[in-house]
Design an enzyme around this catalytic site. Structure first.
Site, PDB file in Angstrom:
ATOM      1  CB  ILE A 122      -0.976   0.030   1.192  1.00 22.05           C
ATOM      2  CG1 ILE A 122      -0.226   0.146   2.520  1.00 22.05           C
ATOM      3  CG2 ILE A 122      -1.912  -1.155   1.177  1.00 22.05           C
ATOM      4  CD1 ILE A 122      -1.131   0.455   3.702  1.00 22.05           C
ATOM      5  CG  ASP A 123       3.874   1.699   2.687  1.00 22.41           C
ATOM      6  OD1 ASP A 123       3.019   2.453   3.200  1.00 22.41           O
ATOM      7  OD2 ASP A 123       4.409   0.768   3.306  1.00 22.41           O
ATOM      8  N   GLY A 137       2.529   5.135   6.246  1.00 21.01           N
ATOM      9  CA  GLY A 137       3.661   5.613   5.458  1.00 21.01           C
ATOM     10  C   GLY A 137       4.813   5.863   6.396  1.00 21.01           C
TER      11      GLY A 137
END
Length: 358
Positions: free
Chosen positions: A136-137, A180
């Protein structure tokens, strides 16, 4: 007989199942050779401890829209991969033995940065490996996009969207902490999409007084509230000057559960405003994949299947300039795709009036 192993490693995300389905469908529909798929359970642990099962065709049915991973996942840190486990097991040798015992023709690994480093190690040890970029980063080097990213952006954006009404009603400052840790692609994109006024990223150290100044300027303009998207790895200019060891010590001794709460406490003192923190956390990697990720993961899986049938190994399937490409694992492993503070997207966000606290 064509024998293919599959595993999902590291944190889960949306579209892992869609990507595996893409590999499966491409191979079975484009070869007349008998095929067996072996699913390793809980990531590299399944390969190390020989925990697997033969994947039946029905296991790939109706999983295009299913989040998570049907194989389970876990984290096996690369930095300890050469260290024996508590039972003295040589993890690398154990993975090789499992691969050869099953007479695999290829291992397909779906994972992020650390997982790709292990995949590259196995490739150098002589195993046929193909990887797919999952995180997802969106921080994997060698690809413009990773699957799971867009679904996470959608979720984080909805969180910011829904904060607007309560922030406006109460005239408060709201911080939304977005995943993040080392890179800020997710908070940057969600922040822009959600209309955040301030975005704090790991790549752009912030000055808390500049953040407070932005809030006060909005207040003078008659804006009742401000929304700040904060990456979980955001760092102040003062902390950025510390050594890695010093910063880790500071975090360990901090009274705050995360950087967002520290930012909130300091802003309340500087501005006199109420500041609230919202942490969507693991919801960002949960749920059903968005349509973009379903298509994207399917395309990645299809390209991986094509490479396997052509017997081209040692690559990550990447995405560059809207096309699928094969990227040598040794070029990917150990590299992070960070945000350049002078990138056009940052400049464009500044033109829109978004502050990065610097």
């Amino acid at each position: 007989m064509l024998r293919i192993g599959m595993l999902t490693s590291g944190g889960d995300c949306q579209a892992l199942n869609a990507a595996m389905r893409g590999v499966y469908k491409t191979i079975i529909k484009n070869t007349t050779e008998p095929v067996e798929f072996y699913g390793f359970e809980d990531g590299y642990k399944g390969l190390i401890y020989s925990k697997f099962h033969i994947l039946k065709p029905e296991e790939f049915y109706n999983i295009l829209t299913v989040g998570g991973t049907i194989l389970g996942t876990s984290r096996v840190p690369f930095k300890t991969i050469r260290e024996p486990d508590e039972r003295g097991t040589d993890k690398v040798e154990a993975m090789k033995q499992t691969y050869h015992k099953l007479q695999l023709d290829c291992l397909v690994m779906l994972g992020g940065n650390g997982s790709t480093k292990t995949a590259n190690l196995l490739s150098k040890e002589g195993l046929n490996v193909i990887t797919l970029p999952k995180t997802i980063d969106n921080d994997l080097w060698g690809t413009d996009m990773t699957f799971g990213f867009q679904s996470a952006v959608d979720i984080a954006t909805r969180c910011i969207d829904e904060i607007h009404t309560t922030a406006s009603s109460h005239g408060r400052v709201f911080i939304v902490e977005i995943m993040g840790h080392k890179v800020g692609w997710l908070p940057l994109n969600a922040g822009i999409a959600g209309g955040a006024d301030i975005i704090l990223l790991p790549e752009i150290p912030y000055d808390i007084e500049k953040v407070a100044q932005t809030i006060e300027e909005r207040d003078k303009e008659g804006r009742r509230f401000s929304i700040i998207a904060v990456a979980e790895g955001a760092i102040s200019k003062e902390d950025a000057k510390l050594s890695k060891k010093e910063y880790k010590k500071k975090l360990a001794e901090s009274e705050y559960p995360s950087v967002s709460y520290e930012v909130a406490a300091k802003l309340e003192k500087l501005t006199g405003k109420e500041v609230r923190v919202t942490v969507p956390g693991h919801t960002q990697r949960g749920g059903t994949p968005c349509p973009y990720d379903r298509v994207f993961a399917s395309r990645l899986g299809s390209e991986a299947g094509r490479l396997i049938l052509k017997k081209e190994f040692g690559f990550m399937v990447g995405y560059r300039n809207r096309e699928m490409v094969k990227v040598p694992l040794e070029e990917v492993a150990g590299k992070l795709k960070t945000i350049d503070p002078d990138a056009r997207i940052i400049k464009e966000a500044r033109l829109l009036g978004i502050s990065f606290g610097d």
